[in-house]
Design an enzyme around this catalytic site. Structure first.
Site, PDB file in Angstrom:
ATOM      1  CD  GLU A 192      35.921 -31.870  46.083  1.00 34.73           C
ATOM      2  OE1 GLU A 192      34.702 -31.850  45.960  1.00 34.73           O
ATOM      3  OE2 GLU A 192      36.682 -31.035  45.536  1.00 34.73           O
ATOM      4  CG  MET A 341      40.183 -28.014  47.415  1.00 30.63           C
ATOM      5  SD  MET A 341      38.845 -28.981  46.666  1.00 30.63           S
ATOM      6  CE  MET A 341      37.600 -28.864  47.960  1.00 30.63           C
ATOM      7  CD  GLU A 342      35.451 -27.017  45.684  1.00 29.09           C
ATOM      8  OE1 GLU A 342      34.621 -27.949  45.755  1.00 29.09           O
ATOM      9  OE2 GLU A 342      36.440 -27.044  44.935  1.00 29.09           O
ATOM     10  CG  ASN A 343      40.307 -25.948  50.503  1.00 27.28           C
ATOM     11  OD1 ASN A 343      39.993 -27.119  50.602  1.00 27.28           O
ATOM     12  ND2 ASN A 343      41.365 -25.554  49.810  1.00 27.28           N
ATOM     13  CG  HIS A 375      35.455 -24.009  38.565  1.00 24.32           C
ATOM     14  ND1 HIS A 375      34.657 -24.696  37.682  1.00 24.32           N
ATOM     15  CD2 HIS A 375      35.706 -24.877  39.584  1.00 24.32           C
ATOM     16  CE1 HIS A 375      34.430 -25.912  38.143  1.00 24.32           C
ATOM     17  NE2 HIS A 375      35.062 -26.061  39.300  1.00 24.32           N
ATOM     18  CD  GLU A 376      38.312 -24.029  42.267  1.00 25.40           C
ATOM     19  OE1 GLU A 376      37.771 -24.517  43.279  1.00 25.40           O
ATOM     20  OE2 GLU A 376      38.507 -24.679  41.227  1.00 25.40           O
ATOM     21  CG  HIS A 379      33.161 -25.062  43.779  1.00 26.64           C
ATOM     22  ND1 HIS A 379      32.177 -26.002  43.602  1.00 26.64           N
ATOM     23  CD2 HIS A 379      34.154 -25.398  42.903  1.00 26.64           C
ATOM     24  CE1 HIS A 379      32.563 -26.872  42.684  1.00 26.64           C
ATOM     25  NE2 HIS A 379      33.755 -26.516  42.233  1.00 26.64           N
ATOM     26  CD  GLU A 398      33.948 -29.822  41.108  1.00 25.42           C
ATOM     27  OE1 GLU A 398      34.130 -28.823  40.395  1.00 25.42           O
ATOM     28  OE2 GLU A 398      34.502 -29.978  42.207  1.00 25.42           O
TER      29      GLU A 398
END
Length: 956
Positions: A192, A341-343, A375-376, A379, A398
């Site tokens: 990202e 990172m929310e992969n 948070h992740e 997402h 976000e």
């Protein structure tokens, strides 16, 4: 900005380098004439992909050479062409060697696929060298009509070893039983916003959602035990990993439709711990946490496994849509660009954001781990199931994750009362940034990859979360949740724009959400509301409300808004009835298109009002002198019942003092009661404002000296009350926060090495150095205080500094490394600091090269030194970080503390000279220069007033 190579680096597995060079030479000889006659203009002129071609599915195959850190691959993409016929197929790629001769194009349908003749292929830069849109163009001989097509591309690439973006290598040193060390490597991805194209060709835009099937093969050199290694990706394996000789390979199930930036895989020798989340209908999700195989790291994975099921369960209830994948992996990487990172199905983290050691980690670390996981995980719905159509609406990702994470944390740790932290952590941070003339609207157009990266800022995260909170509060919690569920249901596995969200909320709201929210998303900044009271009629009060734009500094010449910087404002207030109770009002709307001012009549005589009840809304409130004086009395008397009301009052008054709407000495007077304040969020806000004001008069020895005496007196009651150790096993989360804040700042402020509290900190440091493994657990919640105090009161021989430097070198725990570096940076010895910055560029430097200089820049004594070292080492920092938005921004903001025109000119000239390699830090340059301008104005407006206040303040 660095020019991207026309073709890319010629690398591959084994003999890939030679093959790639031969291919390029042969293709160049064959195609030069054709390309010379190709049209100069075309769809490649636009940064966006053509709208008439949509990816449906990818089949990606990669073969990685572990020894040389390079790879070859094939990408097969199935796509639909709609609308008018076309000859051009554009796909993103950058830094790769494309085997143009092997590129094929097929039309699908009928009994067999039809291979189409390719007339030519070229990169956009071959047409126009100034273009940086990263397009590889495949031109068919004949125009093709609407239908389904398949394109296959063979390519070679290099695993990044210098930067933590794209497909990159991370590493750490493993300690061996014989006392030596061994460097251990991992390969993972971080795409990202637009780095997927650097790993493989793809339609690298968020609206290009497609299903992915991925095959990965890794060839290891002799001597590595491949049975210790694994490969994970977004989806589960189709079957167990294959291990033949030195080749490890895996094929993964087809994914749900997802955007390219969410594609992820990781190759490591990590071990995992596993848990199963079981729903009421007995369906399950397998959850794993991957970390280094050392026991300390494996033990630290338990907390993530404990809280993640609770968080996912809460989100399934909140969104009314189940988590859609059969598994959720979380992996802690030794080197990582951001926090996480929310992969989809494989969330990647830096180690300090995922791992929590219950014996040695602090309460603050535990809260951070829970917050990042929440948070992740948020997402996986907002961002993954429903994705913004384009990056201008990044805040839909976000901002919502930053907002919803509070509910995830609350589900996992209900005793924390985490919702009380929303205003001080989110709204004030957002408004600090958003009050600058260099801010930007939440929804903003972008035209380059660097601009895309620059959107990952305080506005998208903090302001985004703040206006979501505001929407929830004026709609009502239940209606807001119903509207979000409707939005997810309407757009799941697709893309949406900001107005789509507002339309979904409108279906359940009692107010026109679109009308309201466009004034908050399409213009930057926020208003302040001036509240005036008229009690001339007995038994009644008339409240008059007027709005104005709040801005710190001068607006730019081209600063305009279609709404003329007016907002539709939900206004609420807390008020004290004369000789009676404190009450809270309903919401009164200030409609900017109808109300030049708003009048509210209350059938009671009011002593005072405090606007923006509970700090729920994104604006400031200004008061007449009498009302402000009454509020100051109410604050001291404890009449404001909620911590958020006290915190927002203090914040508002200081921001308005900054802009000359309140006299600064009156704002400072409101802090005199603080030694009796016991609420952490309130006292931390007061302390922050006092320190900020004092920093502005550091050039005056008397005033600056009194600042620290004032701070020491403010905090001494809390130091005496809290002590060094917990009073019980079930302290509220605010207790260790208060203890560390009070002790840390008191030890600095008292400026007396013989003070008993300072002496105790130094004793604890000495004991810790002698036995770190045993003593860490005893000081884990005051660890920062002990480390920083040890350096502040170090001797001329730098004894404590040298001991701590060795502790840093011996540490494997990233959270501790960051605390060590922040403390080391407080040394008064410039020679030591210069050597530290020099050593930070070593390959084995702990916790990231940039962090050392950034922490040096924190301290007033080192502003000039940090700026000098940034300039001296700029090119080295730029090579490492100019494609990394967060990090480059941190470096660029280092000189924002200056407050003279001379320094402004110097900073502006330097960054002007570095435009070619500033990369993703370009937007931060504007913000930094704006901040220096604001500092200059603050000095002109407030220096004398603030200096006089601190000089004359009564001290014990």
């Amino acid at each position: 900005m660095q020019r991207r190579a026309k073709i890319g680096m010629a690398v591959g597995v084994g003999t890939c380098l030679l093959v790639a060079i031969i291919l390029i030479v042969a293709i160049t000889a064959k195609e030069t004439a054709d390309n010379d006659h190709a049209p100069l203009d075309g769809p490649w002129d636009n940064i966006r992909l053509p709208e008439n071609i949509k990816a449906k599915a990818y089949k990606l195959s990669l073969h990685i050479n572990w020894e040389h850190m390079n790879y070859t691959g094939t990408q097969e993409v199935t796509m639909d062409v709609t609308g008018e016929e076309t000859k051009y197929f554009l796909i993103h790629t950058v830094g790769l060697v494309i085997d143009k001769a092997a590129t094929t194009l097929h039309k699908l349908g009928g009994k067999s696929d039809e291979e189409l003749t390719i007339k030519r292929t070229f990169m956009d830069t071959e047409k126009k060298p100034e273009l940086r849109h990263d397009f590889y163009v495949v031109e068919s001989e004949e125009a093709v009509a609407a239908g389904s097509y398949k394109m296959k591309i063979s390519f070679a690439g290099q695993v990044q070893t210098e930067k933590l973006t794209g497909m990159y290598r991370s590493k750490y040193e493993r300690k061996l039983q014989d006392g030596g060390t061994e460097m251990i490597y991992q390969v993972s991805t971080d795409f990202e916003p637009v780095d997927a194209r650097s790993a493989f060709p793809c339609f690298d835009e968020p609206a290009q959602k497609a299903k992915w099937t991925t095959d990965i093969k890794v060839t290891f050199p002799a001597g590595i035990d491949i049975h210790e290694y694994n490969i994970i990706s977004n989806m589960p394996l189709k079957e167990d990993l294959s291990r033949e000789g030195q080749v490890l390979s895996g094929s993964f199930m087809e994914s749900v439709p997802m955007s390219t930036y969410l594609v992820c895989f990781a190759v490591s020798d990590f071990l995992y711990k596993e848990a199963t989340y079981t729903r009421d209908d007995d369906s399950t999700v397998t959850m794993r946490v991957y970390a280094r195989r050392e026991q300390e790291f494996q033990d630290s994975a338990d907390y993530a496994l404990e809280v993640t099921p609770d968080i996912i369960k809460e989100y399934e209830k909140f969104y009314k849509v189940p988590y859609p994948l059969p598994k959720l992996d979380q992996i802690a990487l030794p080197e990582f660009n951001s926090g996480a990172m929310e992969n989809w199905g494989i969330i990647t983290y830096r180690e300090s954001s995922l791992l929590y050691n219950p014996t040695t980690s602090s309460t603050a670390e535990k809260q951070r781990v829970c917050a990042v996981i929440a948070h992740e995980a948020a997402h996986q719905w907002f961002g993954n199931i429903v994705t913004m159509a384009w990056w201008n609406d990044l805040w839909l990702n976000e901002g919502f994750a930053s907002f919803v994470e509070y509910y995830g944390i609350d589900a996992a740790e209900p005793d924390w009362n985490i919702l009380d932290f929303f205003y001080p952590d989110e709204m004030t941070t957002a408004m600090n940034f958003d009050s600058s003339p260099s801010s930007h609207p939440i929804s903003v157009q972008v035209s380059s990859p660097e601009e895309l990266s620059g959107l990952f800022d305080t506005i998208s995260y903090r302001k985004g979360s703040s206006i979501n909170w505001m929407m929830m509060k004026f709609m009502g919690d239940d209606k807001f949740a119903d509207g979000l569920a409707q939005y997810i249901a309407d757009f799941q596995y697709g893309n949406a724009a900001m107005v789509d969200l507002f339309d979904s909320l409108n279906k359940v709201a009692n107010v026109n959400v679109t009308k309201v929210m466009l004034t908050w998303t399409l213009q930057m900044g926020f208003p302040y509301v001036t509240a005036s009271l008229d009690t001339s009629i007995p038994g009644s009060t008339t409240i008059t409300l007027e709005q104005d734009r709040f801005i710190v500094g001068e607006a730019k010449d081209d600063d305009t808004s279609e709404f003329d910087y007016k907002w539709h404002i939900p206004f609420s207030y807390v008020y004290k009835v004369k000789d009676g109770d404190v009450k809270t009002s309903d919401i009164h709307w200030i409609w900017s298109d109808n109300d030049t001012s708003k009048t509210v009549t209350v059938n009671e005589e009011i002593e005072w009002i405090k606007g923006n009840a509970d700090g729920n809304f994104y604006y400031l409130v200004n008061y007449e002198d009498d009302n402000l004086a009454a509020l100051a009395t109410a604050l001291e008397a404890g009449e404001l019942p909620k911590a958020t009301d006290k915190t927002s009052l203090v914040y508002d008054v200081f921001r308005l003092a900054e802009t000359n709407h309140v006299e600064y000495d009156k704002a400072l007077d409101m802090t005199k009661y603080a030694k009796t304040e016991t609420e952490y969020v309130v006292l931390s806000r007061i302390l922050s404002e006092v320190l900020s004001a004092g920093d502005g008069v550091k050039s005056d020895d008397t005033a600056y000296g009194n600042l620290w005496k004032y701070v020491a007196e403010m905090l001494k009651p809390r130091v005496d009350d809290m002590g060094w150790d917990p009073k019980s096993d079930n302290e509220p989360i605010t207790a260790p926060k208060m203890r560390d804040m009070a002790l840390r700042n008191y030890c600095k402020a008292v400026q007396d090495k013989t003070d008993t509290t300072v002496q105790e900190a130094l004793t604890k440091f000495t004991e810790f150095v002698a036995d770190p493994k045993t003593k860490k657990s005893e000081i884990k919640d005051v660890f920062t205080t002990v480390m920083r105090t040890a350096i502040i009161y170090d001797d001329d021989s730098n004894t404590n500094w040298n001991s701590m430097w060795q502790l840093l070198q011996d540490s494997d725990w990233e959270a501790d490394q960051r605390i060590y570096i922040a403390a080391l940076a407080r040394s008064k010895n410039e020679t030591v600091l210069r050597k530290m910055i020099e050593d930070s560029f070593a390959e084995d430097a702990k916790a990231g090269t940039w962090r050392y200089l950034y922490y040096v820049s924190y301290h007033g004594d080192h502003y000039d030194l940090a700026w000098e070292l940034l300039q001296d080492n700029w090119d080295e920092y730029a090579v490492k970080y100019n494609t990394t938005s967060f990090t480059m921004g941190y470096l660029v903001e280092i000189p924002e503390v200056f407050d003279t025109q001379e320094k402004y000119n110097e900073v502006a000239a330097f960054f002007k000279s570095k435009e070619s390699n500033i990369g993703t830090g370009l937007k931060t340059v504007e913000e930094t220069l704006s901040k220096i301008k604001s500092n200059i104005k603050w000095k002109a407006d407030h220096f004398e007033n603030v200096k006089t206040w601190f000089t004359n303040v009564e001290l014990e």
